[in-house]
Design a protein around this motif. Sequence first.
Motif, PDB file in Angstrom:
ATOM      1  N   MET A 166       0.810  -1.213   0.000  1.00 48.28           N
ATOM      2  CA  MET A 166       0.000   0.000   0.000  1.00 48.28           C
ATOM      3  C   MET A 166       0.846   1.266   0.000  1.00 48.28           C
ATOM      4  O   MET A 166       0.585   2.203  -0.756  1.00 48.28           O
ATOM      5  CB  MET A 166      -0.933   0.004   1.223  1.00 48.28           C
ATOM      6  CG  MET A 166      -1.973  -1.089   1.207  1.00 48.28           C
ATOM      7  SD  MET A 166      -2.979  -1.115   2.718  1.00 48.28           S
ATOM      8  CE  MET A 166      -3.663   0.538   2.718  1.00 48.28           C
ATOM      9  N   GLN A 200      -1.334  -0.140  -3.765  1.00 47.30           N
ATOM     10  CA  GLN A 200      -2.390  -1.126  -4.029  1.00 47.30           C
ATOM     11  C   GLN A 200      -3.086  -1.490  -2.718  1.00 47.30           C
ATOM     12  O   GLN A 200      -2.426  -1.825  -1.743  1.00 47.30           O
ATOM     13  CB  GLN A 200      -1.804  -2.389  -4.672  1.00 47.30           C
ATOM     14  CG  GLN A 200      -0.956  -2.122  -5.898  1.00 47.30           C
ATOM     15  CD  GLN A 200      -1.710  -1.392  -6.986  1.00 47.30           C
ATOM     16  OE1 GLN A 200      -2.784  -1.820  -7.412  1.00 47.30           O
ATOM     17  NE2 GLN A 200      -1.147  -0.283  -7.447  1.00 47.30           N
ATOM     18  N   VAL A 201      -4.405  -1.437  -2.706  1.00 47.15           N
ATOM     19  CA  VAL A 201      -5.171  -1.666  -1.484  1.00 47.15           C
ATOM     20  C   VAL A 201      -5.528  -3.147  -1.358  1.00 47.15           C
ATOM     21  O   VAL A 201      -5.906  -3.793  -2.336  1.00 47.15           O
ATOM     22  CB  VAL A 201      -6.470  -0.828  -1.482  1.00 47.15           C
ATOM     23  CG1 VAL A 201      -7.273  -1.086  -0.208  1.00 47.15           C
ATOM     24  CG2 VAL A 201      -6.148   0.648  -1.608  1.00 47.15           C
ATOM     25  N   VAL A 250      -4.748  -2.916   7.901  1.00 44.40           N
ATOM     26  CA  VAL A 250      -4.755  -1.706   7.082  1.00 44.40           C
ATOM     27  C   VAL A 250      -4.697  -0.465   7.964  1.00 44.40           C
ATOM     28  O   VAL A 250      -3.967   0.492   7.682  1.00 44.40           O
ATOM     29  CB  VAL A 250      -6.002  -1.675   6.178  1.00 44.40           C
ATOM     30  CG1 VAL A 250      -6.116  -0.332   5.453  1.00 44.40           C
ATOM     31  CG2 VAL A 250      -5.960  -2.815   5.168  1.00 44.40           C
ATOM     32  N   HIS A 281       2.759   4.050  -7.471  1.00 39.14           N
ATOM     33  CA  HIS A 281       1.896   4.730  -6.511  1.00 39.14           C
ATOM     34  C   HIS A 281       1.472   6.100  -7.046  1.00 39.14           C
ATOM     35  O   HIS A 281       0.315   6.509  -6.901  1.00 39.14           O
ATOM     36  CB  HIS A 281       2.632   4.886  -5.182  1.00 39.14           C
ATOM     37  CG  HIS A 281       1.771   5.357  -4.049  1.00 39.14           C
ATOM     38  ND1 HIS A 281       1.310   6.653  -3.961  1.00 39.14           N
ATOM     39  CD2 HIS A 281       1.279   4.703  -2.962  1.00 39.14           C
ATOM     40  CE1 HIS A 281       0.575   6.787  -2.875  1.00 39.14           C
ATOM     41  NE2 HIS A 281       0.536   5.618  -2.255  1.00 39.14           N
TER      42      HIS A 281
END
Length: 315
Positions: free
Chosen positions: A53, A58-59, A248, A192
């Motif tokens: 991330m 990227q999630v 997260v 990113h």
Amino acid sequence: MIDRILNSRLAPLLVLAFLVAVIPLVAPSNFYLRVAALVWVFSIAAFGLTILMGYAGQVSLGHAGFLGIGAYSVALGPEYLGLDPLVSLCLGVFVSAAIAWVVGRPILKLRGYYLAIATLGFGMIVSLVLNGESAITGGPDGMQVPRATLFGLKLSGSATWYWVTAGVMLVGAALALNIGNSPTGRALRALHDSEVAAAGTGIDVAARKLNAFVLAAIYAAVAGGLLALMNGLITPDAAGFMNSIELVAMVIIGGLGSVVGAVVGAAFLVVLPQALTSLHDYEQAVLGLLIMVFMIFLPAGIVPTLRRKMTERAA
């Protein structure tokens, strides 16, 4: 001088090594060493999401699925294959990496919300399998995990696991920092900022994204295996949705792209609930409120914000 120290590549690793050395000196009991060991374990998983991330942008909302795979490997390997728990952990890491490679190829073509939902679906599948296959995994009751031995020494006790998890955490941090300062890390940061621009400079976007996804899965599997070995028991909750959200949250609260931030975020979500237990029914509400306050006043994360303020003051 301060600015030079703050920008040193070794500075984050030195800070973490200092914390590892100091905590046993000030911890009043083994309970605090166990809590610290949990912080190190979840920090390892958070390092993977820092790469995925923070570096690559990227999630993933299902990364606890890989943590669950790593955790159950150290229970299933000895039970059904007669393997040593540490060998089983290595096998679990390999399986997680292989699954991440297979799953990541199609879902990493998605972006934004669609990628988040796809990874969420993967995590839910792993959790449902671990819950549903009770004949193999023990279902909701979970499985007992045999004690591991290293060079003839049985790994048991809070103090032992503190140093084991701390050592693995430092190695994981060093690798994450090395990746961040390497051409691979620069390529991931280019993704990113803009995948189109990155592709225009010759970066293989699909391959870099897949590499980051696999690396994050490896970190999560290692963390899951250590968690299971330390607790001596593992349940499907390890692969649950809330665990993915907490991972997260750790990365975002500490600071996206910051290795030290991943540790700070892990400490925030592991230690703070322990401190709020006296509030009983209001514990989760207060924790949620504190997270909101941090995100409002420190939107870049705790570590990047503090680092910027220290640099501005030094200048």
